[in-house]
Write a protein that holds these residues in place. Structure first.
Motif: not given
Ligand code: ADP
Ligand code: MG
Length: 661
Positions: A29-31, A182-201
């Motif tokens: 939600v920071f984004l 980066a948390d190696p355990e949790n790739q879901l929280h990679d906020y440099t990933s374009a895919w992740k950003i798109k999903e959040i937006v």
């Protein structure tokens, strides 16, 4: 100007600590918060440009850009909106203006479990500071539209921040987060990933009416030409694609949100989640609303409204501070925040958007207050909110109970101020009652339970349930099992004076006027009246003498039919103002003459009977006079008041007690 270091205000520092140690589990939600701020900044710039055509600012391609850099582990949210001046940055970003913050932080410290703490954060929202959930350093670069100097703000969130003036800042604001490792355990929280950003937006900000685009980092000068797309007018370099890997692949700017105003889409096209995210954007609340209300008005004056009832009352509901109420749009263009002309003050907790088709973009608050169409809209919206509450009452009693607990005291202000909607307001109101300790009742239920022959709805106002229940005025009602509503909100003192009836039944205070409940069920009304007349006759001399002796302290002394245990009580005349109301007016600085009260005696009480025995023959009435004073003082005390002369009262009382030894 050199770089200067400042300390965060105490509250801000505490809040930042919470963010850094992340008690909030949904970090995405920071984004949403950064985009929400950018969107507000773009709204403001558009308005400023509309109102002032000399403003030196470019309002032609307003947008939000999100730029990620995997190697540097940064994420930047940029807008070309209104921006902030140096002073604004230090005021808005270094401190927390919200008046409820201190109270909120106290609650937070007292919340033992993390779930409780998370709920509180959610309810409060933390805006810009949410960045520190995911970043170990945040830089904000901004320039206010029309100004030449920009400002850079940087902080690691640990007590201090730096401020610096810069010469070459672009218009608007960019916020760059240096992401935590980066948390190696949790790739879901990679906020440099374009895919992740798109999903959040998509999930949180789809409805934002400004384009939210991806952008890749501006390459260092030597590498210019390796990238294409968002670098318009870039003349340098021949090859495209090149060897910069990831960034170059994502070079095409893409608009991530649909930008469709939710209120303009058809109802079944929009999910609850989407409505909830719009609510969070408008209200700056992090919790879902209790109720979503839609209204589409067609015809000559067309408008759409999307209103929300929050799940929780804000801390400042009763201090008319800054409120975020209903936003006004004209044909999809944001016009003003907190447009108070759209709803009555007793609905000030409602948030939302109203989009009108036929208003001028230059409309001002003053014009709105007078506009006939707006007045019609105001009326219709108020009715719509009240009918939604009524629906909630019928179909979702639990949610209604929450609503009433949070907002009931505000809604009741309407009973005084909005006579048009009085019936609708009474229909959705609930009151504590002697019938049930745990649950309030509606008037409808009260009327269903009324005894045979009972014509009125009885209530009593006071400070607390306990003080009312123990007051002498309640005795006869208790003895006869007649239900009484217990009104303990300060506003209750006021509205009961304005509302005479509910569905043809009078609303009557048990502490005002004459109350005649009859003696019991067996006796007929006639027998009853006869008995009273006899008693009045028998006590006439005593009552007359007491009135004279107490003089200006009472309006009248009479026999009571509301007492079964106590010897005496004081009551107000049916149309007189109550002592509580008198005190309220005084507290507001108004002059109010003291209203005389009526002293009522219980003819069946031993003390009262004793006073009357042989009264006419008694030559020395000194002792009797003191008893009369004491009786009056006790009655005043019993309703929470102060004897007129406390020292004399104590002296008389002590003498009496001495005699009992
Ligand atoms: P809120 O949005 O609830 O006021 P925030 O912490 O999100 O709280 O932001 C604080 C204030 O900083 C905003 O009200 C706004 O005045 C200013 N601000 C934040 N981001 C921006 C931005 N991108 N452009 C202009 N002003 C901003
Ligand atoms: Mg914000």
């Amino acid at each position: 100007m050199p770089t200067e270091t400042f300390e965060f205000q105490v509250e801000a520092r505490q809040l930042l600590q919470l963010m850094i140690h992340s008690i909030y589990s949904n970090k995405d939600v920071f984004l949403r918060e950064l985009i929400s701020n950018s969107s507000d900044a773009l709204d403001k710039l558009r308005l400023a440009a509309l109102r002032d055509d000399t403003l030196d600012a470019d309002a032609s391609d307003l947008r939000i850009e999100i730029e990620t850099d995997k190697d540097a582990r940064t994420l930047t949210v940029r807008d070309n909106g209104i921006g902030m001046s140096y002073d604004e940055v230090s005021r808005l970003i270094g401190t927390i203006a919200n008046s409820g913050t201190a109270a909120f932080l106290k609650e937070l410290r007292e919340a033992q479990d993390t779930a409780g703490a998370e709920g509180l954060i959610g309810q409060f929202g933390v805006g810009f500071y949410a960045s520190f959930m995911v970043a170990d350093e945040v830089t904000l670069l901004t320039r206010h539209a029309g100004e030449s100097q920009g400002t850079r703000w940087t902080s690691r969130g640990e007590g201090t921040y730096t401020l610096e003036s810069v010469d070459d800042a672009p218009q608007g604001t960019s916020v760059t987060l240096h992401l935590k490792p980066a948390d190696p355990e949790n790739q879901l929280h990679d906020y440099t990933s374009a895919w992740k950003i798109k999903e959040i937006v998509k999930r949180y900000s789809d409805f934002i009416t400004w384009p939210i685009r991806t952008a890749t980092p501006t390459p260092p000068a030597a590498e210019k030409g390796d990238q294409e797309g968002d670098q318009e007018g870039d003349q340098g370099g021949g090859e495209t694609g090149g060897d910069t890997g990831d960034a170059a692949v994502a070079a095409e700017p893409e608009t991530l949100n649909s930008m469709k105003a939710l209120w303009a889409r058809s109802r079944d096209e929009v999910s609850d989640d989407e409505y909830h995210e719009l609510y969070k954007h408008i209200s700056h609340d992090w919790t879902n609303p209790l109720e979503t209300i839609r209204l589409q008005a067609e015809g000559t004056f067309e408008y759409q409204a999307l209103l929300f009832i929050p799940a929780q009352a804000p801390h400042d509901l009763f201090h008319r501070g800054h409120q975020r109420g209903v936003q006004l749009y004209v044909k999809r263009v944001f016009i003003m925040e907190d447009c108070e002309a759209l709803l009555p003050p007793y609905l000030r907790f409602v948030k939302g958007v109203v989009d009108a088709q036929d208003l001028s973009l230059n409309v001002s608050r003053e014009i709105l207050q007078q506009d006939r169409q707006i007045q019609l809209m105001h009326r219709r919206l108020a009715k719509k909110v009240l009918s939604s509450v009524k629906d909630m009452m019928n179909s979702a009693p639990d949610r209604y109970a929450t609503f009433w607990r949070e907002f009931g005291a505000v809604l009741k202000e309407g009973l005084l101020t909005d006579s048009d909607n009085r019936d609708a307001l009474l229909a959705v109101s609930s009151f504590a009652t002697t019938h049930d300790e745990s649950e309030p009742t509606t008037l409808e239920r009260y009327v269903e339970r009324m005894k045979d022959g009972q014509n009125d709805v009885y209530y009593m106002t006071g400070d607390s349930r306990q003080s009312i229940e123990n007051s002498p005025h309640m005795e006869a009602f208790k003895a006869r099992g007649i239900e009484v509503l217990l009104l303990t909100d300060p506003v209750d003192e006021v509205w009961v004076g304005a509302v005479a009836q509910y569905e043809g039944k009078s609303l009557r205070s048990v502490a005002k006027g004459e109350i005649d409940l009859g003696d019991g069920e067996e006796e007929s009304a006639d027998e009853d009246r006869e008995k009273r007349e006899k008693q009045n006759e028998a006590y006439a001399d005593l009552l007359g003498w007491m009135s004279g002796h107490l003089g200006d302290d009472v309006k009248e002394v009479r026999l009571s039919s509301r007492l079964t245990v106590s010897a005496a009580c004081v009551v107000s005349d049916a149309h007189d103002i109550t002592p509580a109301l008198e005190n309220m007016y005084r507290a507001m600085g108004q002059e109010v003459p003291a209203t005389k009260r009526i002293l009522e005696l219980n003819p069946d009480h031993l003390l009262v009977k004793g006073m009357n025995e042989g009264f006419t023959e008694r030559a020395d009435r000194t002792g009797l006079a003191e008893t009369a004073e004491l009786l009056h003082a006790l009655a005043v005390l019993a309703e929470g008041g102060q004897p007129k002369d406390p020292a004399r009262f104590v002296k008389l009382m002590a003498e009496r007690l001495e005699r009992t030894l």
